[in-house]
Design a protein around this motif. Structure first.
Motif, PDB file in Angstrom:
ATOM      1  N   UNK A 178      44.866   2.390  44.812  1.00  0.00           N
ATOM      2  CA  UNK A 178      44.352   1.186  44.146  1.00  0.00           C
ATOM      3  C   UNK A 178      45.421   0.446  43.338  1.00  0.00           C
ATOM      4  N   UNK A 179      46.579   1.046  43.192  1.00  0.00           N
ATOM      5  CA  UNK A 179      47.663   0.436  42.419  1.00  0.00           C
ATOM      6  C   UNK A 179      48.838   0.102  43.333  1.00  0.00           C
ATOM      7  N   UNK A 180      49.363  -1.122  43.282  1.00  0.00           N
ATOM      8  CA  UNK A 180      50.578  -1.413  44.051  1.00  0.00           C
ATOM      9  C   UNK A 180      51.741  -0.592  43.507  1.00  0.00           C
ATOM     10  N   UNK A 181      52.651  -0.214  44.401  1.00  0.00           N
ATOM     11  CA  UNK A 181      53.781   0.612  43.976  1.00  0.00           C
ATOM     12  C   UNK A 181      55.083  -0.016  44.460  1.00  0.00           C
ATOM     13  N   UNK A 182      56.132   0.190  43.663  1.00  0.00           N
ATOM     14  CA  UNK A 182      57.478  -0.252  44.029  1.00  0.00           C
ATOM     15  C   UNK A 182      58.332   1.006  44.168  1.00  0.00           C
ATOM     16  N   UNK A 183      58.864   1.220  45.350  1.00  0.00           N
ATOM     17  CA  UNK A 183      59.673   2.397  45.650  1.00  0.00           C
ATOM     18  C   UNK A 183      61.140   1.984  45.742  1.00  0.00           C
ATOM     19  N   UNK A 184      62.000   2.718  45.051  1.00  0.00           N
ATOM     20  CA  UNK A 184      63.413   2.354  45.001  1.00  0.00           C
ATOM     21  C   UNK A 184      64.253   3.358  45.788  1.00  0.00           C
ATOM     22  N   UNK A 185      65.127   2.824  46.644  1.00  0.00           N
ATOM     23  CA  UNK A 185      66.013   3.683  47.430  1.00  0.00           C
ATOM     24  C   UNK A 185      67.194   2.902  47.952  1.00  0.00           C
TER      25      UNK A 185
END
Length: 337
Positions: free
Chosen positions: A168-175
Motif C-alpha cells: 500500500x506504500x510506494x517505495x524507492x529502491x536505491x542501487x
C-alpha cells in the motif's frame, strides 16, 4: 619462478611479464602493452578510452554506453590472457594471465561466487582444474569475519516479502545503475507490485543487458509528471538517495526509501544513507566465500585490494601458508609493503 615485484598498484593493477610487456587492468588512462577491463562500473572504468582492450563483449557495449564521449570500445585478445565469468555484474570477468616463465596470475576483479539472477558465479574449482594459479590478486571488500551473508535465496525472499507486505506504500529502491538496479527490478517482478519505474540511465543499460541475457525488465520511464501510489516502485541510482527531488517524492507520496548492500549488516549503513529500510544484498563475496576461493585456488602469493585488504592479508598469513600483502599505490617491491 614467481617475480615478487611483478605486481603493483598504479593507475590500475600492473603486472610486468618476463616478455617485457606490461598488463594494465582497470586503469583510468590505460597505458600498457596489454589493456584489460574487468567490468563497466564507474570506479573501474577508463576516463580516456584505450585503443584496444581485453574484456567481454557485454562489458565493451556497457562501457561504450557509459563513456559515450570516448566512442566505441575496440576489443582485442592476447595469447597469454584468458577471461572467465566473475559473477559480479553483467559482463564482469576475472582475468588469467600466463607468463612464459611459468607464472600464472589470476586477477579476480570484483567478484561473487554465487549464482544470482542472470549471472553465473565465479567458479574457483573450474579455474583450479585448468590452471595452477601462482599469484592471486583479489578484491577484499568484505574481508573481515563480521561480513558473512545468509543464503542468496533467503536474502531475496526477505526483499520480495517486504515488497508484498508494504504494497500500500510506494517505495524507492536505491542501487548502482549497473548490476544492483537490474537485480532490484527482477526482485520487483517476483512481487505483487504493479508498476515499476526507472531513470533513463538505468533504462539504457537495461536495453543492452536484455539483448545479451534472456531477461526482460518491463520497467517504465520515470519523469517529473509521474505520480507514485500504492503498488508502485521506483528504482533510482544509489548516489541520488540524498538529493532534494527524492525528499520531494517522499514528502508528497509517503514513499519509503530502501537501501541494499552487504554493508547493510551494519546499522550505520541505514543512518548514513538516511534510509527507512535496509537489506543485505551484495554483488561481492562475503568473508567465508573469499576464504573458500583462496583455499580452492591455493596460490603461492596473494595480493589484496579494496575494503579490508590489510585485515584479509593478515588473516591469510596467520591461517594459511601463503605470502599475502595488501596492494599500496605506487609500491612495487614486496619489501616496501
Amino acid at each position: 619462478m614467481t617475480n615478487a615485484n611483478a605486481v603493483s598498484l598504479r593507475d590500475g593493477i600492473q603486472i610486468e611479464l618476463t616478455t617485457g610487456e606490461t598488463v594494465v587492468i582497470d586503469a583510468t588512462k590505460p597505458a600498457g602493452d596489454i589493456v584489460v577491463l574487468s567490468h563497466a562500473h564507474g570506479d573501474h572504468l577508463y576516463t580516456q578510452a584505450p585503443t584496444d582492450v581485453i574484456c567481454s563483449n557485454l562489458t565493451a557495449r556497457l562501457a561504450s554506453a557509459r563513456r559515450e564521449d570516448e566512442g566505441l570500445v575496440s576489443r582485442t585478445t592476447h595469447p597469454a590472457v584468458t577471461q572467465v565469468p566473475a559473477g559480479h555484474v553483467p559482463g564482469s570477468r576475472a582475468t588469467i594471465i600466463e607468463d612464459p616463465n611459468g607464472t600464472t596470475y589470476l586477477h579476480t576483479g570484483d567478484f561473487s561466487t554465487r549464482n544470482r539472477f542472470t549471472l553465473d558465479g565465479f567458479d574457483a574449482e573450474a579455474v583450479a582444474t585448468t590452471y595452477d594459479i601462482d599469484v592471486l590478486i583479489t578484491e577484499t571488500t568484505y574481508g573481515k569475519p563480521d561480513y558473512v551473508f545468509a543464503d542468496q535465496a533467503v536474502l531475496e525472499r526477505r526483499i520480495v516479502d517486504w515488497l508484498n507486505e508494504s504494497y500500500d506504500t510506494p517505495v524507492i529502491l536505491f542501487g548502482y545503475t549497473l548490476g544492483r538496479a537490474q537485480e532490484l527490478e527482477l526482485l520487483v517482478s517476483r512481487s505483487d507490485r504493479e508498476r515499476l519505474f526507472v531513470t533513463d540511465a538505468i533504462r539504457k543499460l537495461n536495453a543492452i543487458i536484455e539483448e545479451s541475457h534472456d531477461v526482460a525488465f518491463d520497467a517504465e520511464h520515470y519523469d517529473r509528471d509521474t505520480t507514485l501510489g500504492a503498488g508502485d516502485v521506483l528504482v533510482l541510482p544509489a548516489q541520488t538517495n540524498k538529493l532534494s527531488f527524492v525528499d520531494h517524492i517522499v514528502e508528497n507520496t509517503g514513499a519509503v526509501k530502501a537501501g541494499f548492500s552487504g554493508w547493510a549488516i551494519e546499522d550505520a549503513f541505514k543512518y548514513r544513507g538516511e534510509y527507512h529500510e535496509t537489506f543485505v544484498l551484495s554483488d561481492h563475496c562475503d568473508f567465508s566465500e573469499l576464504i573458500a576461493t583462496v583455499d580452492t585456488l591455493h596460490p603461492d602469493r596473494v595480493y589484496t585490494q579494496h575494503g579490508f585488504a590489510d585485515e584479509f592479508a593478515t588473516h591469510l598469513e596467520s591461517e594459511f601458508d601463503i605470502v599475502a600483502r595488501s596492494l599500496k599505490k605506487n609500491q612495487s617491491s614486496l619489501d616496501q609493503f
